[in-house]
Write a protein that holds these residues in place. Structure first.
Motif, PDB file in Angstrom:
ATOM      1  N   UNK A 275      -6.639  -8.322   4.290  1.00 28.43           N
ATOM      2  CA  UNK A 275      -5.503  -7.405   4.306  1.00 28.43           C
ATOM      3  C   UNK A 275      -5.569  -6.383   5.429  1.00 28.43           C
ATOM      4  N   UNK A 276      -6.749  -5.960   5.812  1.00 32.20           N
ATOM      5  CA  UNK A 276      -6.858  -4.937   6.851  1.00 32.20           C
ATOM      6  C   UNK A 276      -6.391  -5.452   8.207  1.00 32.20           C
ATOM      7  N   UNK A 277      -6.416  -6.764   8.388  1.00 35.90           N
ATOM      8  CA  UNK A 277      -5.980  -7.333   9.668  1.00 35.90           C
ATOM      9  C   UNK A 277      -4.477  -7.170   9.864  1.00 35.90           C
ATOM     10  N   UNK A 278      -3.719  -7.057   8.785  1.00 33.85           N
ATOM     11  CA  UNK A 278      -2.267  -6.932   8.895  1.00 33.85           C
ATOM     12  C   UNK A 278      -1.812  -5.498   9.119  1.00 33.85           C
TER      13      UNK A 278
ATOM     14  N   UNK B 107      -0.171   4.959  -0.041  1.00 39.70           N
ATOM     15  CA  UNK B 107      -0.595   5.859  -1.114  1.00 39.70           C
ATOM     16  C   UNK B 107      -0.663   7.294  -0.624  1.00 39.70           C
ATOM     17  N   UNK B 108      -1.394   7.502   0.478  1.00 44.85           N
ATOM     18  CA  UNK B 108      -1.521   8.848   1.018  1.00 44.85           C
ATOM     19  C   UNK B 108      -1.429   8.803   2.536  1.00 44.85           C
ATOM     20  N   UNK B 109      -0.975   9.905   3.074  1.00 45.49           N
ATOM     21  CA  UNK B 109      -0.943  10.129   4.510  1.00 45.49           C
ATOM     22  C   UNK B 109      -1.549  11.509   4.730  1.00 45.49           C
TER      23      UNK B 109
ATOM     24  N   UNK C 155      -4.727  11.036  12.168  1.00 45.70           N
ATOM     25  CA  UNK C 155      -3.770  10.531  11.185  1.00 45.70           C
ATOM     26  C   UNK C 155      -4.498   9.484  10.359  1.00 45.70           C
ATOM     27  N   UNK C 156      -4.522   9.676   9.046  1.00 48.61           N
ATOM     28  CA  UNK C 156      -5.169   8.710   8.156  1.00 48.61           C
ATOM     29  C   UNK C 156      -4.154   8.240   7.118  1.00 48.61           C
ATOM     30  N   UNK C 157      -4.014   6.925   7.017  1.00 46.40           N
ATOM     31  CA  UNK C 157      -3.109   6.342   6.030  1.00 46.40           C
ATOM     32  C   UNK C 157      -3.923   5.466   5.090  1.00 46.40           C
ATOM     33  N   UNK C 158      -3.664   5.621   3.786  1.00 48.70           N
ATOM     34  CA  UNK C 158      -4.311   4.785   2.773  1.00 48.70           C
ATOM     35  C   UNK C 158      -3.212   3.982   2.090  1.00 48.70           C
TER      36      UNK C 158
ATOM     37  N   UNK D 260      -4.628  -3.899  -6.207  1.00 50.29           N
ATOM     38  CA  UNK D 260      -5.147  -2.541  -6.379  1.00 50.29           C
ATOM     39  C   UNK D 260      -6.308  -2.159  -5.467  1.00 50.29           C
ATOM     40  N   UNK D 261      -6.595  -2.946  -4.461  1.00 50.95           N
ATOM     41  CA  UNK D 261      -7.623  -2.512  -3.516  1.00 50.95           C
ATOM     42  C   UNK D 261      -6.997  -1.517  -2.541  1.00 50.95           C
ATOM     43  N   UNK D 262      -7.822  -0.618  -2.010  1.00 48.35           N
ATOM     44  CA  UNK D 262      -7.357   0.407  -1.079  1.00 48.35           C
ATOM     45  C   UNK D 262      -7.821   0.074   0.333  1.00 48.35           C
ATOM     46  N   UNK D 263      -6.925   0.278   1.283  1.00 45.09           N
ATOM     47  CA  UNK D 263      -7.222   0.045   2.692  1.00 45.09           C
ATOM     48  C   UNK D 263      -6.938   1.345   3.426  1.00 45.09           C
ATOM     49  N   UNK D 264      -7.897   1.801   4.228  1.00 44.45           N
ATOM     50  CA  UNK D 264      -7.756   3.054   4.967  1.00 44.45           C
ATOM     51  C   UNK D 264      -7.863   2.782   6.457  1.00 44.45           C
TER      52      UNK D 264
END
Length: 188
Positions: free
Chosen positions: A26-29, A61-63, A122-125, A131-135
């Motif tokens: 998923x992080x590759x996208x 989820x968060x910025x 700038x950090x985006x989660x 339900x996995x989180x990618x940051x």
């Protein structure tokens, strides 16, 4: 034409892997784009780009925007389920992030001050369907400089053409009004 069943199995497996690639990697996208450095002019506005392409199956989820200066990091802005929050008082009423523009997490800073110089992250989660989180994060260095706007107006004055004098005076008047908020008479 006969097709080998083993080849069909390999093709089928490849198709399944490709179509579910976002579940495996998923992080590759998801990737943030920004710039390495921005020079902003004192008392002007600047935008720190932070963008990504929204991807199906992932929800922001968060910025968070933070600033590193003098060996310390402070959170300036945070967007989460409860809304937008400006956490540093010196940035209140001066920073904003687009609300209804999916994929645009850029930070607009108005009325830049010299102490605004520093490293902004700038950090985006994102949360995936499982339900996995990618940051991801991107950092931009901001250098606030005092502008030399009057040189631009003087250059325009020196390029006057007698036939288009009223148009040039109007343009110079607009420049003086926009760039130099003091009352200055244009001599051209």
């Amino acid at each position: 034409m006969d097709t080998d069943p083993q080849i069909l199995d390999v093709v089928l497996v490849c198709c399944v892997l490709i179509s579910s690639c976002h579940l495996l990697f998923p992080a590759a996208l998801l990737d943030l784009s920004g710039v390495q450095e921005i020079k902003g002019t004192w008392m002007r506005s600047t935008s720190l780009p932070c963008t990504y392409t929204p991807s199906e199956g992932f929800t922001q989820q968060t910025l968070t925007w933070s600033m590193e200066r003098d060996h310390g990091t402070s959170t300036i802005f945070r967007r989460d389920d409860s809304g937008d929050h400006v956490l540093l008082s010196q940035f209140r009423d001066r920073v904003s992030v687009p609300k209804h523009s999916p994929g645009d997490a850029s930070l607009l800073i108005e009325n830049l001050e010299i102490p605004d110089s520093g490293h902004y992250t700038c950090q985006v989660v994102w949360r995936s369907k499982n339900n996995s989180l990618i940051t991801k994060e991107v950092t931009t260095t901001v250098k606030v400089v005092k502008g030399k706007s009057s040189n631009k107006a003087l250059l325009l004055c020196s390029q006057s053409n007698p036939q288009s004098m009223p148009e040039k005076q109007q343009l110079v008047g607009i420049l003086f009004h926009t760039i130099l908020p003091t009352h200055i008479q244009a001599g051209c």
